[in-house]
Design an enzyme around this catalytic site. Structure first.
Site, PDB file in Angstrom:
ATOM      1  N   LYS A 204      -1.074  28.792  38.586  1.00 56.09           N
ATOM      2  CA  LYS A 204      -1.290  27.394  38.219  1.00 56.09           C
ATOM      3  C   LYS A 204      -1.423  26.499  39.445  1.00 56.09           C
ATOM      4  O   LYS A 204      -1.035  26.849  40.555  1.00 56.09           O
ATOM      5  CB  LYS A 204      -0.182  26.925  37.269  1.00 56.09           C
ATOM      6  CG  LYS A 204      -0.308  27.609  35.913  1.00 56.09           C
ATOM      7  CD  LYS A 204       0.456  26.944  34.804  1.00 56.09           C
ATOM      8  CE  LYS A 204       0.062  27.578  33.463  1.00 56.09           C
ATOM      9  NZ  LYS A 204       0.905  27.085  32.351  1.00 56.09           N
ATOM     10  N   ARG A 244       4.628  34.941  31.565  1.00 59.33           N
ATOM     11  CA  ARG A 244       3.216  35.165  31.240  1.00 59.33           C
ATOM     12  C   ARG A 244       2.438  35.173  32.552  1.00 59.33           C
ATOM     13  O   ARG A 244       2.404  34.166  33.265  1.00 59.33           O
ATOM     14  CB  ARG A 244       2.719  34.044  30.321  1.00 59.33           C
ATOM     15  CG  ARG A 244       1.278  34.186  29.849  1.00 59.33           C
ATOM     16  CD  ARG A 244       0.908  33.003  28.959  1.00 59.33           C
ATOM     17  NE  ARG A 244      -0.435  33.125  28.407  1.00 59.33           N
ATOM     18  CZ  ARG A 244      -1.540  32.721  29.018  1.00 59.33           C
ATOM     19  NH1 ARG A 244      -1.447  32.175  30.235  1.00 59.33           N
ATOM     20  NH2 ARG A 244      -2.724  32.850  28.452  1.00 59.33           N
TER      21      ARG A 244
END
Length: 266
Positions: A204, A244
Protein backbone atom coordinates in the site's frame (compact mmCIF):
# COMPACT_ATOMS: atom_id res chain seq x y z
CA UNK A 1 -4.57 -14.67 2.72
CA UNK A 2 -3.08 -14.49 -0.75
CA UNK A 3 -4.40 -11.99 -3.28
CA UNK A 4 -5.64 -12.78 -6.80
CA UNK A 5 -6.75 -9.60 -8.56
CA UNK A 6 -8.75 -10.58 -11.64
CA UNK A 7 -8.59 -6.99 -12.83
CA UNK A 8 -6.74 -4.88 -15.41
CA UNK A 9 -6.25 -1.92 -13.07
CA UNK A 10 -5.44 -2.98 -9.49
CA UNK A 11 -2.79 -0.74 -7.94
CA UNK A 12 -0.08 -3.34 -7.36
CA UNK A 13 -0.45 -6.00 -10.03
CA UNK A 14 -3.22 -4.87 -12.38
CA UNK A 15 -3.44 -7.11 -15.42
CA UNK A 16 -1.06 -9.84 -14.30
CA UNK A 17 -3.88 -12.22 -13.40
CA UNK A 18 -6.68 -10.78 -15.54
CA UNK A 19 -6.67 -13.84 -17.76
CA UNK A 20 -8.82 -16.58 -16.21
CA UNK A 21 -6.25 -19.34 -16.63
CA UNK A 22 -3.49 -17.14 -15.23
CA UNK A 23 -5.63 -16.24 -12.21
CA UNK A 24 -6.38 -19.89 -11.47
CA UNK A 25 -2.74 -20.85 -11.84
CA UNK A 26 -1.67 -18.01 -9.56
CA UNK A 27 -4.22 -18.99 -6.91
CA UNK A 28 -2.87 -22.54 -6.85
CA UNK A 29 0.69 -21.21 -6.62
CA UNK A 30 -0.25 -19.11 -3.60
CA UNK A 31 -1.52 -22.21 -1.82
CA UNK A 32 1.74 -24.03 -2.43
CA UNK A 33 3.55 -21.01 -0.97
CA UNK A 34 1.53 -21.23 2.24
CA UNK A 35 -1.72 -19.33 1.73
CA UNK A 36 -4.53 -20.54 3.98
CA UNK A 37 -7.06 -18.49 2.02
CA UNK A 38 -7.01 -17.17 -1.56
CA UNK A 39 -8.87 -13.88 -1.95
CA UNK A 40 -10.32 -13.42 -5.45
CA UNK A 41 -11.49 -9.96 -6.49
CA UNK A 42 -12.84 -8.58 -9.75
CA UNK A 43 -13.06 -4.88 -8.95
CA UNK A 44 -10.15 -2.59 -8.13
CA UNK A 45 -10.51 -0.47 -4.99
CA UNK A 46 -7.37 1.60 -5.61
CA UNK A 47 -7.81 5.35 -4.99
CA UNK A 48 -9.72 6.91 -7.86
CA UNK A 49 -10.87 3.62 -9.36
CA UNK A 50 -14.22 3.52 -11.14
CA UNK A 51 -16.67 0.73 -10.42
CA UNK A 52 -17.17 -2.10 -12.89
CA UNK A 53 -20.55 -3.39 -14.03
CA UNK A 54 -22.12 -6.24 -12.08
CA UNK A 55 -22.05 -8.65 -15.04
CA UNK A 56 -18.37 -7.91 -15.64
CA UNK A 57 -17.47 -8.54 -12.00
CA UNK A 58 -19.36 -11.83 -12.02
CA UNK A 59 -17.67 -12.92 -15.25
CA UNK A 60 -14.25 -12.17 -13.79
CA UNK A 61 -14.51 -13.92 -10.44
CA UNK A 62 -17.00 -16.79 -10.58
CA UNK A 63 -15.08 -19.08 -13.00
CA UNK A 64 -11.84 -18.55 -11.05
CA UNK A 65 -13.52 -19.25 -7.72
CA UNK A 66 -15.24 -22.36 -9.07
CA UNK A 67 -11.98 -23.74 -10.45
CA UNK A 68 -9.97 -23.06 -7.29
CA UNK A 69 -12.70 -24.44 -5.03
CA UNK A 70 -12.80 -27.60 -7.13
CA UNK A 71 -9.12 -28.05 -6.27
CA UNK A 72 -9.91 -27.81 -2.56
CA UNK A 73 -8.69 -24.23 -2.12
CA UNK A 74 -10.28 -22.15 0.65
CA UNK A 75 -11.42 -19.18 -1.42
CA UNK A 76 -12.72 -15.81 -0.31
CA UNK A 77 -14.44 -13.35 -2.61
CA UNK A 78 -13.45 -9.70 -2.43
CA UNK A 79 -16.65 -7.87 -3.36
CA UNK A 80 -18.99 -5.11 -2.25
CA UNK A 81 -21.99 -6.58 -4.09
CA UNK A 82 -24.47 -8.99 -2.55
CA UNK A 83 -25.21 -10.66 -5.90
CA UNK A 84 -21.52 -11.37 -6.46
CA UNK A 85 -21.15 -12.68 -2.91
CA UNK A 86 -24.10 -15.05 -3.37
CA UNK A 87 -22.83 -16.33 -6.73
CA UNK A 88 -19.32 -16.73 -5.33
CA UNK A 89 -20.47 -18.81 -2.36
CA UNK A 90 -22.56 -20.96 -4.71
CA UNK A 91 -19.37 -21.44 -6.76
CA UNK A 92 -17.48 -22.59 -3.66
CA UNK A 93 -16.21 -19.49 -1.85
CA UNK A 94 -15.94 -19.97 1.92
CA UNK A 95 -15.63 -16.34 3.02
CA UNK A 96 -16.96 -12.95 1.89
CA UNK A 97 -14.50 -10.05 2.12
CA UNK A 98 -16.51 -6.82 1.85
CA UNK A 99 -14.34 -3.70 1.95
CA UNK A 100 -17.43 -1.57 2.50
CA UNK A 101 -18.63 -3.48 5.54
CA UNK A 102 -22.12 -3.67 4.06
CA UNK A 103 -22.39 0.05 3.33
CA UNK A 104 -22.08 -0.21 -0.46
CA UNK A 105 -24.89 -2.77 -0.79
CA UNK A 106 -27.54 -2.90 1.95
CA UNK A 107 -28.50 -6.43 0.86
CA UNK A 108 -25.05 -7.81 1.66
CA UNK A 109 -25.52 -8.64 5.38
CA UNK A 110 -28.69 -10.64 4.80
CA UNK A 111 -27.11 -12.52 1.89
CA UNK A 112 -24.06 -13.37 3.98
CA UNK A 113 -26.26 -14.37 6.91
CA UNK A 114 -28.09 -16.84 4.68
CA UNK A 115 -24.85 -18.40 3.46
CA UNK A 116 -23.38 -18.83 6.94
CA UNK A 117 -19.82 -18.15 5.74
CA UNK A 118 -17.41 -15.82 7.57
CA UNK A 119 -17.85 -12.15 6.72
CA UNK A 120 -15.05 -9.59 6.72
CA UNK A 121 -16.47 -6.21 7.75
CA UNK A 122 -13.96 -3.51 6.84
CA UNK A 123 -13.80 0.08 8.05
CA UNK A 124 -14.94 2.17 5.08
CA UNK A 125 -16.16 5.71 4.58
CA UNK A 126 -16.82 5.87 0.86
CA UNK A 127 -15.96 4.67 -2.63
CA UNK A 128 -12.51 4.99 -4.16
CA UNK A 129 -13.24 8.16 -6.11
CA UNK A 130 -13.65 10.27 -2.97
CA UNK A 131 -12.34 8.27 -0.03
CA UNK A 132 -9.22 10.41 0.36
CA UNK A 133 -11.45 13.40 1.12
CA UNK A 134 -12.92 11.49 4.06
CA UNK A 135 -9.58 10.92 5.79
CA UNK A 136 -10.36 13.28 8.68
CA UNK A 137 -9.97 12.08 12.28
CA UNK A 138 -9.28 13.46 15.73
CA UNK A 139 -8.32 10.05 17.14
CA UNK A 140 -8.15 7.56 14.29
CA UNK A 141 -7.90 4.36 16.38
CA UNK A 142 -10.82 5.32 18.58
CA UNK A 143 -12.96 6.43 15.64
CA UNK A 144 -12.17 3.36 13.54
CA UNK A 145 -13.06 1.18 16.51
CA UNK A 146 -16.33 3.01 17.13
CA UNK A 147 -17.33 2.91 13.47
CA UNK A 148 -16.50 -0.79 13.20
CA UNK A 149 -18.56 -1.48 16.32
CA UNK A 150 -21.54 0.28 14.72
CA UNK A 151 -21.15 -1.80 11.57
CA UNK A 152 -21.04 -4.97 13.64
CA UNK A 153 -24.23 -3.97 15.44
CA UNK A 154 -25.86 -3.37 12.06
CA UNK A 155 -24.85 -6.64 10.42
CA UNK A 156 -25.80 -8.62 13.52
CA UNK A 157 -29.22 -6.98 13.46
CA UNK A 158 -29.52 -8.10 9.82
CA UNK A 159 -28.98 -11.73 10.80
CA UNK A 160 -25.21 -12.25 10.61
CA UNK A 161 -24.00 -14.31 13.57
CA UNK A 162 -21.17 -13.21 15.84
CA UNK A 163 -19.24 -16.33 14.79
CA UNK A 164 -19.22 -15.12 11.18
CA UNK A 165 -17.73 -11.67 11.82
CA UNK A 166 -14.12 -10.77 11.02
CA UNK A 167 -13.01 -7.13 11.23
CA UNK A 168 -10.59 -5.22 9.00
CA UNK A 169 -9.43 -1.71 10.02
CA UNK A 170 -9.19 -0.72 6.35
CA UNK A 171 -5.62 0.46 5.92
CA UNK A 172 -5.44 2.94 3.07
CA UNK A 173 -9.20 3.42 2.87
CA UNK A 174 -10.04 7.00 3.86
CA UNK A 175 -6.77 7.11 5.78
CA UNK A 176 -3.50 8.90 5.09
CA UNK A 177 -0.07 7.51 5.97
CA UNK A 178 -0.13 8.89 9.52
CA UNK A 179 -3.56 7.33 10.10
CA UNK A 180 -2.41 3.96 8.78
CA UNK A 181 0.60 3.80 11.09
CA UNK A 182 -1.56 4.80 14.05
CA UNK A 183 -4.07 2.06 13.23
CA UNK A 184 -1.30 -0.54 13.00
CA UNK A 185 0.08 0.58 16.34
CA UNK A 186 -3.45 0.27 17.76
CA UNK A 187 -4.19 -3.28 16.63
CA UNK A 188 -4.30 -4.54 20.20
CA UNK A 189 -6.94 -1.92 21.03
CA UNK A 190 -9.02 -2.90 18.01
CA UNK A 191 -8.74 -6.56 19.01
CA UNK A 192 -10.59 -5.63 22.18
CA UNK A 193 -13.74 -5.44 20.04
CA UNK A 194 -13.71 -9.22 20.38
CA UNK A 195 -13.53 -10.32 16.75
CA UNK A 196 -10.73 -11.74 14.58
CA UNK A 197 -8.77 -9.03 12.76
CA UNK A 198 -7.68 -9.12 9.13
CA UNK A 199 -4.85 -6.72 8.26
CA UNK A 200 -4.16 -5.70 4.67
CA UNK A 201 -1.01 -3.57 4.42
CA UNK A 202 0.68 -5.31 1.50
CA UNK A 203 2.14 -2.92 -1.11
CA UNK A 204 0.00 0.00 0.00
CA UNK A 205 0.95 3.61 -0.66
CA UNK A 206 1.91 4.47 2.89
CA UNK A 207 4.68 1.86 2.82
CA UNK A 208 6.03 3.14 -0.48
CA UNK A 209 6.07 6.67 0.89
CA UNK A 210 7.92 5.58 4.01
CA UNK A 211 10.59 4.06 1.77
CA UNK A 212 10.78 7.02 -0.62
CA UNK A 213 14.09 7.84 -2.23
CA UNK A 214 16.17 10.90 -1.49
CA UNK A 215 14.23 12.87 -4.10
CA UNK A 216 10.92 11.97 -2.44
CA UNK A 217 9.84 9.45 -5.07
CA UNK A 218 7.84 6.68 -3.36
CA UNK A 219 9.18 3.14 -3.57
CA UNK A 220 7.36 1.21 -6.34
CA UNK A 221 4.63 -1.11 -5.12
CA UNK A 222 6.47 -4.23 -6.23
CA UNK A 223 9.55 -3.22 -4.22
CA UNK A 224 7.76 -2.75 -0.91
CA UNK A 225 7.34 -6.46 -0.19
CA UNK A 226 10.28 -6.61 2.24
CA UNK A 227 8.75 -3.83 4.35
CA UNK A 228 5.41 -5.65 4.20
CA UNK A 229 7.11 -8.58 5.93
CA UNK A 230 7.93 -6.35 8.89
CA UNK A 231 4.32 -5.20 9.11
CA UNK A 232 3.12 -8.80 8.88
CA UNK A 233 5.35 -9.96 11.73
CA UNK A 234 4.38 -7.04 13.95
CA UNK A 235 0.68 -7.41 13.17
CA UNK A 236 0.76 -11.15 13.86
CA UNK A 237 2.56 -10.61 17.15
CA UNK A 238 -0.03 -7.98 18.10
CA UNK A 239 -2.82 -10.49 17.60
CA UNK A 240 -4.00 -10.20 13.99
CA UNK A 241 -5.99 -13.24 12.88
CA UNK A 242 -4.84 -13.02 9.27
CA UNK A 243 -2.79 -10.85 6.90
CA UNK A 244 -3.78 -10.21 3.30
CA UNK A 245 -0.65 -10.19 1.10
CA UNK A 246 0.60 -10.40 -2.46
CA UNK A 247 3.82 -12.37 -1.79
CA UNK A 248 2.70 -15.32 0.33
CA UNK A 249 5.83 -17.37 0.99
CA UNK A 250 7.96 -14.81 2.86
CA UNK A 251 4.93 -13.50 4.74
CA UNK A 252 4.03 -17.01 5.88
CA UNK A 253 7.56 -17.23 7.25
CA UNK A 254 7.08 -13.91 9.05
CA UNK A 255 3.93 -15.23 10.70
CA UNK A 256 5.81 -18.30 11.91
CA UNK A 257 8.49 -16.07 13.43
CA UNK A 258 5.86 -14.00 15.21
CA UNK A 259 4.13 -17.13 16.51
CA UNK A 260 7.39 -18.51 17.89
CA UNK A 261 8.11 -15.17 19.54
CA UNK A 262 4.70 -15.13 21.21
CA UNK A 263 5.09 -18.72 22.42
CA UNK A 264 8.47 -17.86 23.94
CA UNK A 265 6.90 -14.93 25.78
CA UNK A 266 4.45 -17.34 27.35
Amino acid sequence: MGVVNVTPDSFSDGGLWFDEAAAIRHGLELVTEGADIVDVGGESTRPGAARVALDEELARVVPVIRALAAEGVAVSVDTMRAEVAKAAVEAGARLVNDVSGGLADPDMPQVVAATGVPYVVMHWRGHSHDMDNRAVYEDVVTEVGEELAKRVDYVLAEGVSTEQVVLDPGLGFAKNAEHNWAVLAGIERLAELGFPLLVGASRKRFIGRLLAGADGTPRPFSRSDDATLAVTALAARAGAWCVRVHEVGPNADAVRVAAAWKRAEG
